[in-house]
Design a protein around this motif. Structure first.
Motif, PDB file in Angstrom:
ATOM      1  N   LYS A 116      44.938  52.513  35.431  1.00 29.29           N
ATOM      2  CA  LYS A 116      45.266  51.091  35.504  1.00 29.29           C
ATOM      3  C   LYS A 116      46.688  50.846  35.031  1.00 29.29           C
ATOM      4  O   LYS A 116      47.218  51.587  34.206  1.00 29.29           O
ATOM      5  CB  LYS A 116      44.299  50.270  34.641  1.00 29.29           C
ATOM      6  CG  LYS A 116      42.826  50.474  34.977  1.00 29.29           C
ATOM      7  CD  LYS A 116      42.504  50.004  36.378  1.00 29.29           C
ATOM      8  CE  LYS A 116      41.015  50.145  36.660  1.00 29.29           C
ATOM      9  NZ  LYS A 116      40.673  49.764  38.054  1.00 29.29           N
TER      10      LYS A 116
ATOM     11  N   ASP B  25      39.391  39.895  39.844  1.00 28.60           N
ATOM     12  CA  ASP B  25      40.515  40.732  39.439  1.00 28.60           C
ATOM     13  C   ASP B  25      41.179  41.348  40.664  1.00 28.60           C
ATOM     14  O   ASP B  25      42.405  41.415  40.764  1.00 28.60           O
ATOM     15  CB  ASP B  25      40.020  41.817  38.482  1.00 28.60           C
ATOM     16  CG  ASP B  25      41.169  42.569  37.833  1.00 28.60           C
ATOM     17  OD1 ASP B  25      42.216  41.943  37.561  1.00 28.60           O
ATOM     18  OD2 ASP B  25      41.037  43.782  37.608  1.00 28.60           O
ATOM     19  N   ARG B  26      40.366  41.790  41.619  1.00 28.38           N
ATOM     20  CA  ARG B  26      40.911  42.366  42.852  1.00 28.38           C
ATOM     21  C   ARG B  26      41.618  41.300  43.689  1.00 28.38           C
ATOM     22  O   ARG B  26      42.622  41.577  44.339  1.00 28.38           O
ATOM     23  CB  ARG B  26      39.795  43.017  43.663  1.00 28.38           C
ATOM     24  CG  ARG B  26      39.156  44.220  42.962  1.00 28.38           C
ATOM     25  CD  ARG B  26      38.224  44.965  43.895  1.00 28.38           C
ATOM     26  NE  ARG B  26      38.955  45.520  45.034  1.00 28.38           N
ATOM     27  CZ  ARG B  26      38.384  46.165  46.050  1.00 28.38           C
ATOM     28  NH1 ARG B  26      37.065  46.332  46.052  1.00 28.38           N
ATOM     29  NH2 ARG B  26      39.107  46.628  47.039  1.00 28.38           N
TER      30      ARG B  26
ATOM     31  N   HIS C 275      30.304  40.265  34.816  1.00 33.45           N
ATOM     32  CA  HIS C 275      31.295  41.334  34.929  1.00 33.45           C
ATOM     33  C   HIS C 275      31.599  41.653  36.393  1.00 33.45           C
ATOM     34  O   HIS C 275      32.757  41.907  36.755  1.00 33.45           O
ATOM     35  CB  HIS C 275      30.788  42.585  34.206  1.00 33.45           C
ATOM     36  CG  HIS C 275      31.724  43.749  34.278  1.00 33.45           C
ATOM     37  ND1 HIS C 275      32.940  43.768  33.616  1.00 33.45           N
ATOM     38  CD2 HIS C 275      31.638  44.931  34.941  1.00 33.45           C
ATOM     39  CE1 HIS C 275      33.558  44.907  33.869  1.00 33.45           C
ATOM     40  NE2 HIS C 275      32.787  45.637  34.664  1.00 33.45           N
ATOM     41  N   HIS C 276      30.591  41.619  37.257  1.00 30.90           N
ATOM     42  CA  HIS C 276      30.803  41.924  38.677  1.00 30.90           C
ATOM     43  C   HIS C 276      31.661  40.846  39.342  1.00 30.90           C
ATOM     44  O   HIS C 276      32.544  41.165  40.146  1.00 30.90           O
ATOM     45  CB  HIS C 276      29.455  42.046  39.396  1.00 30.90           C
ATOM     46  CG  HIS C 276      28.627  43.205  38.926  1.00 30.90           C
ATOM     47  ND1 HIS C 276      28.824  44.493  39.389  1.00 30.90           N
ATOM     48  CD2 HIS C 276      27.611  43.279  38.030  1.00 30.90           C
ATOM     49  CE1 HIS C 276      27.955  45.311  38.803  1.00 30.90           C
ATOM     50  NE2 HIS C 276      27.211  44.600  37.980  1.00 30.90           N
TER      51      HIS C 276
ATOM     52  N   ASP D 256      36.540  50.581  29.148  1.00 32.07           N
ATOM     53  CA  ASP D 256      36.272  50.415  30.575  1.00 32.07           C
ATOM     54  C   ASP D 256      37.466  50.820  31.440  1.00 32.07           C
ATOM     55  O   ASP D 256      37.322  51.033  32.641  1.00 32.07           O
ATOM     56  CB  ASP D 256      35.905  48.950  30.878  1.00 32.07           C
ATOM     57  CG  ASP D 256      34.564  48.561  30.273  1.00 32.07           C
ATOM     58  OD1 ASP D 256      33.753  49.475  30.007  1.00 32.07           O
ATOM     59  OD2 ASP D 256      34.333  47.347  30.073  1.00 32.07           O
TER      60      ASP D 256
ATOM     61  N   ASN E  83      35.236  41.286  38.186  1.00 35.87           N
ATOM     62  CA  ASN E  83      35.908  42.380  38.896  1.00 35.87           C
ATOM     63  C   ASN E  83      36.377  41.947  40.274  1.00 35.87           C
ATOM     64  O   ASN E  83      37.467  42.310  40.729  1.00 35.87           O
ATOM     65  CB  ASN E  83      34.958  43.577  39.021  1.00 35.87           C
ATOM     66  CG  ASN E  83      34.833  44.348  37.724  1.00 35.87           C
ATOM     67  OD1 ASN E  83      35.642  44.176  36.812  1.00 35.87           O
ATOM     68  ND2 ASN E  83      33.816  45.192  37.618  1.00 35.87           N
TER      69      ASN E  83
END
Length: 668
Positions: free
Chosen positions: A204, A73-74, A66-67, A168, A70
């Motif tokens: 978001k 995603d950025r 997940h990290h 989330d 993320n």
């Protein structure tokens, strides 16, 4: 439960493919960090791995991935750049993901990787304007209504996981609509009839909501509408026809159903057709292919015996049946050989990561190029060549390529080139590892070999013999031991592995311009076409791919050439071995002996035999451990009459012939 039906085993197989795809994507990004398609593909692979891990109970994997998801995603949104250091951290994180799947992960190491990832993300974000933190009143209210197709769960979609991802994103209220659930007596427990309405308050964008459904969006009903934040519609409390997913109550049986056999009118009509091609390929364990190959080999042996019986019979029906079985067994053999073949590109792909890591470790700028990735070779050969190629690539980087400063002083480009190539040559595949570095210093190799007692000082050796010294156990020209090389182990492993595959190694080098090491390996290790010959009373098989031509050697010519053992073939002298003497048969030679000229690479030698019997489909049987030190034979086979014929190791015999030639030239 067998691995073919064990869901955990299936997950591990698919996870391995995802990890490989992630690694290749990261390596591509290190070359082209602005490529949006690669960014999106890598993000999807991370997203899929996280979701699949959570579905199959690999919670630690899902949380760790997940990290990384993320971070990507950025990057996709342009908030941070895909720096080289950030990519390197995610590559290391990919290795930790594999360890989490295999069950041998160091949790402390994983925590350290996440700290490094956070640090690199912070550094990367400094190169781009930091996104402003949204104010509390900047959140937007959305209403999402979705219904999955009836067969969604059977295809691996977990609606609870989708709802968890939406949580989330912000504050969520969920209602499951069970109005379409049929009466109990007509309910199919494998169908999903529920629909969901989700109210979400988030900072978001709409695209973040759509990404939750990225893998099912084409096959489902989905409606996303924005509503005023201060006028959010009230969500009805759970009733008999609606189950609140947000409540802590256990999930009901209906949402947990996991299959479907039909679609409703509201579901996309083409969903089932779109998935049809997935049934065109089937995963088969490698062990089953090996077992099937053994059975085909036994069939070829039985067919050979039948052909021999039919040839000596006057029964025309028996001959006809024998011919039909021979044709069918040949077709089955060819089909089986194709099934075992895999493109060598599956092997080359592993070295992009190795070269990337070596470049960072040595401080050298390295570019890896590959050619001939579509060349196919037996899967067993590919598996056994992996380690030798690792040693050769590491050796090329450490010993071959110079530092950027040294290359600049030599007038070379700062970036060193390492090239992996493959091509088919007859019944062999030639895999070459070349570089444009400093090359192999023959004089230094010779001095080291004399110092280490590998050769006698002043011994007369051919150029190829000197170069082959680098494959001697314990040999190394490194001035100091590093974590890359210098201990003299590795290159001897290459030679042993290649010889075990009945292959050979050729070396070409030019001082200051680089070196090229070529591995010549048989296309397959199971069934080969051979030339059956007789020496004395014994019969032997010579791999047909190594045979160049056959000549006649009369008794007179044999007597004239004794002491020299050279044959003139079109103005070229070819050394030859009398197999009758090599095998000590104790028999008199036939009046008209034959010479079979064989070769490996550029080296040739003639093998004198008493009779050439003809072609033979050879099923290779490994030698027993008691015969491992018999270097002249690479295996054995069973002939049609049930007797055993030994298969000659051509590379060893060529080496013996060339050594004999060198000794005669030195004596002359």
């Amino acid at each position: 439960m067998s691995d073919s039906t064990d869901p955990i085993a299936i997950f591990r197989t698919e996870a391995d493919e995802l990890l490989e795809k992630i690694e290749q994507g990261l390596l591509d990004l290190s070359v082209d960090p602005e490529n949006k398609a690669i960014l999106n593909d890598t993000f999807r692979s991370l997203h899929t791995l996280k979701g699949s891990g959570a579905m199959f109970g690999f919670d630690a994997l899902a949380a760790f991935t997940h990290h990384c998801e993320n971070a990507f995603d950025r990057i996709r949104k342009g908030e941070i750049r895909a720096t080289e250091d950030l990519i390197s951290v995610v590559l290391a994180a990919k290795d930790h993901m594999r360890a989490l799947i295999e069950g041998g992960a160091d949790l402390a190491h994983g925590a350290g990787l996440l700290a490094r990832l956070e640090r690199e993300v912070a550094i990367a974000s400094g190169a781009a304007p930091a996104p402003e933190a949204p104010a509390a009143d900047a959140r937007v209210a959305w209403r999402i209504r979705f219904r999955l197709p009836l067969n969604a769960l059977a295809n691996g979609c977990n609606p609870l996981a989708l709802l968890a991802e939406m949580r989330d994103l912000g504050e969520v209220r969920v209602v499951a609509d069970a109005a379409a659930v049929p009466p109990l007596d007509s309910l199919e427990p494998t169908e999903c009839h529920l629909a969901w309405t989700v109210d979400i308050l988030t900072d978001k964008p709409r695209s973040a909501i759509e990404e939750v459904f990225i893998f099912v969006i084409d096959d489902m009903e989905l409606a996303i509408e924005q509503v005023a934040a201060g006028d959010r519609p009230a969500v009805a409390e759970p009733a008999a026809t609606a189950t609140s997913v947000a409540s802590p109550q256990p999930a009901q049986a209906a949402p947990a159903a996991t299959a479907s056999s039909q679609t409703t009118a509201a579901a996309p009509t083409g969903a089932g057709d779109a998935r049809a091609p997935a049934g065109e390929s089937v995963r088969v364990p490698a062990e089953r292919l090996d077992e099937l190959m053994d059975r085909v080999g036994e069939l070829v042996i039985a067919q050979s015996r039948l052909s021999q019986i039919a040839a000596s019979s006057l029964d025309l029906n028996l001959r006809a049946v024998s011919e039909d079985i021979e044709r069918l067994s040949n077709e089955l053999r060819n089909t089986m050989m194709v099934l075992r073949m895999v493109p060598v590109g599956t092997l080359f792909g592993r070295f992009r990561r190795l070269v990337h890591d070596l470049s960072r470790e040595t401080g050298k700028s390295i570019a890896l190029t590959t050619e001939g990735e579509s060349t196919e070779v037996d899967k067993t050969v590919v598996e056994r060549l992996a380690d030798p190629l690792v040693h050769l690539v590491r050796n090329a980087v450490d010993h071959g390529l110079e530092t950027p400063e040294q290359r600049a002083a030599a007038g070379k480009p700062e970036t060193g080139q390492v090239r992996l190539s493959a091509r088919q040559a007859g019944g062999e595949v030639v895999i070459s590892i070349s570089d444009d570095g400093r090359g192999i210093d023959r004089q230094r190799v010779r001095e080291k070999a004399e110092t280490q007692g590998l050769i006698v000082p002043g011994a007369k050796l051919s150029d190829q013999d000197v170069l082959q010294l680098i494959f001697q156990p314990g040999f190394s020209t490194a001035a100091a031991i590093t974590n890359l090389s210098g201990r003299g182990v590795g290159m001897d492993v290459v030679k042993r592995t290649v010889e075990a595959l009945r292959g050979s190694i050729d070396i070409a080098t030019d001082m200051g311009r680089g070196a090229d090491i070529s591995l010549r390996i048989p296309l397959t290790l199971a069934i080969i076409d051979g030339l059956l010959v007789r020496v004395g009373t014994g019969r032997y098989v010579i791999p047909l791919s190594a045979v160049e031509e056959c000549l006649e050697l009369s008794v007179e010519e044999d007597l004239r050439s004794r002491g020299r053992s050279f044959l003139s073939v079109r103005d070229a002298l070819v050394p030859y071995l009398r197999l009758r003497d090599v095998f000590a048969t104790g028999t008199e030679p036939d009046r008209y002996q034959k010479v079979v000229v064989v070769s490996t690479g550029s080296e040739r030698v003639g093998l004198v035999v008493d009779q050439i019997i003809g072609d033979h489909q050879t099923v290779i049987k490994a030698m027993s451990k008691l015969h491992e030190d018999v270097a002249m034979f690479s295996g054995a086979t069973i002939l049609g009459d049930g007797s055993v014929a030994l298969i000659l190791d051509v590379s060893h015999l060529v080496s013996v012939g060339q050594s004999q030639e060198a000794q005669l030239r030195a004596a002359g």
